[in-house]
Structure formats: C-alpha cells, structure tokens
Design a protein around this motif. Structure first.
Motif, PDB file in Angstrom:
ATOM      1  N   ASP A  62      -1.640  -6.672 -51.332  1.00 41.73           N
ATOM      2  CA  ASP A  62      -0.454  -6.898 -52.164  1.00 41.73           C
ATOM      3  C   ASP A  62       0.425  -5.660 -52.303  1.00 41.73           C
ATOM      4  N   ILE A  63      -0.075  -4.518 -51.888  1.00 45.61           N
ATOM      5  CA  ILE A  63       0.688  -3.274 -52.034  1.00 45.61           C
ATOM      6  C   ILE A  63       1.766  -3.196 -50.964  1.00 45.61           C
ATOM      7  N   GLN A  64       2.987  -3.012 -51.429  1.00 44.56           N
ATOM      8  CA  GLN A  64       4.127  -2.878 -50.532  1.00 44.56           C
ATOM      9  C   GLN A  64       4.532  -1.406 -50.446  1.00 44.56           C
ATOM     10  N   ARG A  65       5.310  -1.087 -49.421  1.00 48.13           N
ATOM     11  CA  ARG A  65       5.676   0.303 -49.145  1.00 48.13           C
ATOM     12  C   ARG A  65       7.145   0.383 -48.764  1.00 48.13           C
ATOM     13  N   GLU A  66       7.846   1.324 -49.366  1.00 45.12           N
ATOM     14  CA  GLU A  66       9.257   1.573 -49.043  1.00 45.12           C
ATOM     15  C   GLU A  66       9.509   3.070 -49.073  1.00 45.12           C
ATOM     16  N   ASP A  67      10.491   3.505 -48.310  1.00 43.58           N
ATOM     17  CA  ASP A  67      10.940   4.895 -48.371  1.00 43.58           C
ATOM     18  C   ASP A  67      12.204   4.952 -49.213  1.00 43.58           C
ATOM     19  N   LEU A  68      12.195   5.831 -50.214  1.00 47.57           N
ATOM     20  CA  LEU A  68      13.347   6.007 -51.088  1.00 47.57           C
ATOM     21  C   LEU A  68      14.331   6.976 -50.438  1.00 47.57           C
ATOM     22  N   ASP A  69      15.577   6.914 -50.869  1.00 54.18           N
ATOM     23  CA  ASP A  69      16.649   7.696 -50.249  1.00 54.18           C
ATOM     24  C   ASP A  69      16.830   9.039 -50.951  1.00 54.18           C
ATOM     25  N   PHE A  70      15.833   9.929 -50.814  1.00 58.79           N
ATOM     26  CA  PHE A  70      15.979  11.304 -51.285  1.00 58.79           C
ATOM     27  C   PHE A  70      15.017  12.187 -50.501  1.00 58.79           C
ATOM     28  N   GLU A  71      15.200  13.492 -50.601  1.00 55.55           N
ATOM     29  CA  GLU A  71      14.388  14.432 -49.848  1.00 55.55           C
ATOM     30  C   GLU A  71      13.021  14.617 -50.494  1.00 55.55           C
ATOM     31  N   GLY A  72      12.088  15.102 -49.704  1.00 56.83           N
ATOM     32  CA  GLY A  72      10.747  15.342 -50.204  1.00 56.83           C
ATOM     33  C   GLY A  72       9.875  14.114 -50.036  1.00 56.83           C
ATOM     34  N   LYS A  73       8.803  14.103 -50.766  1.00 54.63           N
ATOM     35  CA  LYS A  73       7.905  12.944 -50.724  1.00 54.63           C
ATOM     36  C   LYS A  73       8.651  11.764 -51.326  1.00 54.63           C
ATOM     37  N   CYS A  74       8.910  10.762 -50.520  1.00 54.59           N
ATOM     38  CA  CYS A  74       9.791   9.677 -50.980  1.00 54.59           C
ATOM     39  C   CYS A  74       9.258   8.292 -50.640  1.00 54.59           C
ATOM     40  N   THR A  75       7.971   8.197 -50.329  1.00 53.71           N
ATOM     41  CA  THR A  75       7.380   6.888 -50.049  1.00 53.71           C
ATOM     42  C   THR A  75       6.824   6.317 -51.342  1.00 53.71           C
ATOM     43  N   VAL A  76       7.309   5.153 -51.718  1.00 48.88           N
ATOM     44  CA  VAL A  76       6.814   4.494 -52.923  1.00 48.88           C
ATOM     45  C   VAL A  76       5.901   3.347 -52.509  1.00 48.88           C
ATOM     46  N   LEU A  77       4.761   3.262 -53.171  1.00 45.60           N
ATOM     47  CA  LEU A  77       3.863   2.122 -53.046  1.00 45.60           C
ATOM     48  C   LEU A  77       3.951   1.336 -54.336  1.00 45.60           C
ATOM     49  N   TYR A  78       3.998   0.018 -54.220  1.00 44.63           N
ATOM     50  CA  TYR A  78       4.192  -0.772 -55.433  1.00 44.63           C
ATOM     51  C   TYR A  78       3.685  -2.183 -55.246  1.00 44.63           C
ATOM     52  N   THR A  79       3.486  -2.850 -56.359  1.00 53.30           N
ATOM     53  CA  THR A  79       3.240  -4.286 -56.369  1.00 53.30           C
ATOM     54  C   THR A  79       4.275  -4.926 -57.276  1.00 53.30           C
ATOM     55  N   MET A  80       4.498  -6.169 -57.029  1.00 54.88           N
ATOM     56  CA  MET A  80       5.456  -6.936 -57.828  1.00 54.88           C
ATOM     57  C   MET A  80       4.697  -7.699 -58.916  1.00 54.88           C
ATOM     58  N   PRO A  81       5.345  -7.975 -60.030  1.00 50.04           N
ATOM     59  CA  PRO A  81       4.691  -8.768 -61.075  1.00 50.04           C
ATOM     60  C   PRO A  81       4.326 -10.146 -60.548  1.00 50.04           C
ATOM     61  N   MET A  82       3.194 -10.640 -60.992  1.00 50.26           N
ATOM     62  CA  MET A  82       2.774 -12.005 -60.640  1.00 50.26           C
ATOM     63  C   MET A  82       3.613 -12.997 -61.441  1.00 50.26           C
ATOM     64  N   THR A  83       4.015 -14.056 -60.805  1.00 49.20           N
ATOM     65  CA  THR A  83       4.794 -15.082 -61.531  1.00 49.20           C
ATOM     66  C   THR A  83       3.995 -16.332 -61.727  1.00 49.20           C
TER      67      THR A  83
END
Length: 81
Positions: free
Chosen positions: A60-81
C-alpha cells in the motif's frame, strides 16, 4: 516528515494502526540498524536501499519525488475509505 532514525518505526506503527502517513526518509543509519534487509537479503546501506526497504513493508505504500533539492522522496499511504 523528516524522521531520522524513527523512519522505520514510524512507518511500521502507522501500518499496524492502519493510519495514513507521509515520510521523507533521510539518513540510512546502517550501523544503528544492521539487521535491516531488503527482500533480496542484501543489507540496507544506501539511501535508495532505505527507501526500497521502507516501501517493501507494504504494497500500500506509494512513492513520489517532491520538487525540491535534497532528499525529496516521499513514501505515503492514503486514508482508507
């Protein structure tokens, strides 16, 4: 978002409690967590290893790269509906 050594425990707790989370892993701390292993059995030694290790904790863990310098990979889950 910047949890240092708490990245793994924070993700594990959120998963156990079925709570959504977002974390930007930063430092590997390989010497402090020598038992961390990727699914292929290799040690977690690099930043990319750490991100992969954390993402491997749940499909369930998703991964995105944020638009800034440095460590910018966010791992996240979405709320269950």
């Amino acid at each position: 978002l910047h949890p240092d050594q708490a990245a793994g425990p924070a993700v594990e707790l959120a998963l156990a409690l079925k709570k959504p989370f977002a974390v930007v892993p930063c430092c590997v701390y390989g010497f402090e967590f020598p038992k961390r292993r990727l699914r292929n059995g290799s040690k977690v030694k690099t930043y990319e290893d750490l991100v992969n290790y954390l993402q491997e904790l749940s499909p369930d863990i998703q991964r995105e790269d944020l638009d800034f310098e440095g460590k910018c990979t966010v791992l996240y889950t979405m709320p269950m509906t």
